[in-house]
Design an enzyme around this catalytic site. Sequence first.
Site, short mmCIF file in Angstrom:
data_model
loop_
_atom_site.label_atom_id
_atom_site.label_comp_id
_atom_site.label_asym_id
_atom_site.label_seq_id
_atom_site.Cartn_x
_atom_site.Cartn_y
_atom_site.Cartn_z
CE LYS A 291 81.90 24.79 51.66
NZ LYS A 291 82.86 24.13 50.77
CD GLU A 378 95.97 24.29 42.17
OE1 GLU A 378 94.77 24.53 42.32
OE2 GLU A 378 96.86 24.71 42.96
NE ARG A 406 97.04 29.19 42.41
CZ ARG A 406 96.62 29.28 43.67
NH1 ARG A 406 95.84 28.35 44.17
NH2 ARG A 406 96.99 30.29 44.42
#
Length: 630
Positions: A291, A378, A406
């Site tokens: 990243k 979640e 969610r």
Amino acid sequence: MSQSPLLDTVNLPRDLRLLDKAELPQLCAELRAFLLKSVSATGGHFASNLGAVELTVALHYVYNTPEDHLVWDVGHQSYPHKILTGRKNRMDTMRQYGGLAGFPKRGESEYDDFGVGHSSTSIGAALGMAVADKLAGRANRSVAVIGDGAMTAGQAFEALNCAGDMQDVDLLVILNDNEMSISPNVGALPKYLARNVMRDMHGLLSTIKAQSEKVLDKLPGALEIAQKVEHKIKTLANEGNHIKQSLSLFENFGFAYTGPADGHNVVQLVETLNELRRKPGPKLLHVITKKGQGYKLAENDPVKYHAIGKAPAQSDRPSETPAPSRPTYTQIFGQWLCDQAEADHRLAAITPAMREGSGLVEFEQRFPDRYFDVGIAEQHAVTFAAGLACEGIKPVVAIYSTFLQRAYDQLIHDVALQNLPVLFAIDRAGIVGADGPTHAGAYDLSFLRCVPNMVIAAPSDENECRLLLSTCYRLDQPAAVRYPRGTGCGAAVSDGLETVPVGKGVIRRQGQKTAILAFGSMVQPAMQAAESLNATVADMRFVKPLDETLILELAQTHDRIVCIEENSICGGAGGAVLECLAQHGVVKPVLPIGIPDTVTDHGDPALLLDKLGLSAEKIRERIANWQEAV
């Protein structure tokens, strides 16, 4: 002379495919430089895009997009994809009203096969496209690109489980492994990948296998012998030091595993993808990337450079998002959480992979034993909280409004139906701005209001946020406090843990004839609008239970009622007020104001609120026109 001679010739993927493979590293360098300059000018997601340059180039070079389907997970890394698919000259409009969306969006380009924003949807969506092509007799390929952070979510494994049982469907899953989501990854799966993948051994095995097949498939019986040798090598490796464990995980799901591959070697990626494109059935390519690749500051601190603000004038250097001049609601919550944890050892905090975004950094440092990052999961976060609550812990689930969607089933089934004392600290309620509709918290009041046992509070300023958090935490039932992104009006914040009466609002301004019932973030613009209207303003504080006594008193003393909320007008707080009046047989003109029944756009939050009729001036105009009509 142009600084990007190759990139200047590439407007669409078909232009990219005209380049020689040996030119691709230079193209990647030019693309990375262009990306750095464009994101510096507009702000936006940064480190993830730098890490996906080579992979994006290789995918569009090998696959026949848009006929072949390319589905990005979450979409944080989709800027190089946008640059290569006809939107290079519009990158200066990124995340601005009327400009390019910060995520793939089907209505924006035929190359955006699936609209995303939430994690872990790519495998299921790409599988659906692959099955549709098979049913229609088309030979198109489908590719899902998913990060190792998103792979921790249950939905990703549900899709793997389904796809692995469809050996006649052409699907490639690319696991982009950079050991990060927004924060460092947590949980068993990332540790498993890091511990058990011996990159050199797998790379050697994959290379031997690829080169051998080119020769052996021409010799009768030789390929079968080679496959047995390969199986023996894998078996010995597994028995020795578990080299094969990562491969086994995905092969046990029915996927042919390849990798790990160097995600920044574009030529090797092209060769590998060309081989995989010719192979049928479900396949998984494990790619190792970094990243922030190519920009040292982002490489060294990918969390800090996950997203950036605009660069200062006369500078191409990215800047951090500037710190606000006063505390944000997120910071108010984070400080309250630490103070409440000091006062009550039962408190535990849970986040689904949003430590920084939800303001939990200090809490993790001070109370590590009571801090739980469950990954991008979640649903599990809410059920885990329910389990804690069953045994006397007081869990606080710090979650964005859009991500709580969610876990709706778990909120109802596991928390509310059992009346467990779980507090939901709901950040990013209402319009969020540049991230657009996938991240807007436009529905939480509507979907929470119908759930039994729930208490729902909406603070109007920073101090109210702290008061309502303290109040709802002390309840012995499910509760939610929803607050917006960013800063409030600058109210002075108490450092105590005082509470307010549950279900009681307060009058903030006394006026005549028109009573404005304002919820949460709409109290401040309602106060501004009320000045010229000489209207009464009530800060309702709670959406559930409603202050019915106050509502009925205002209905008796005023000619008209206005309800204002930064939530979908369908099923929201205004609907609750109308129900209250109807149940008591009160007939009064009522004007509900909220987010219209439409998909919101992306852009500056103040501009969006004005477009939606929720700025102070638009509220004033709307009420004034309505008063004349009724």
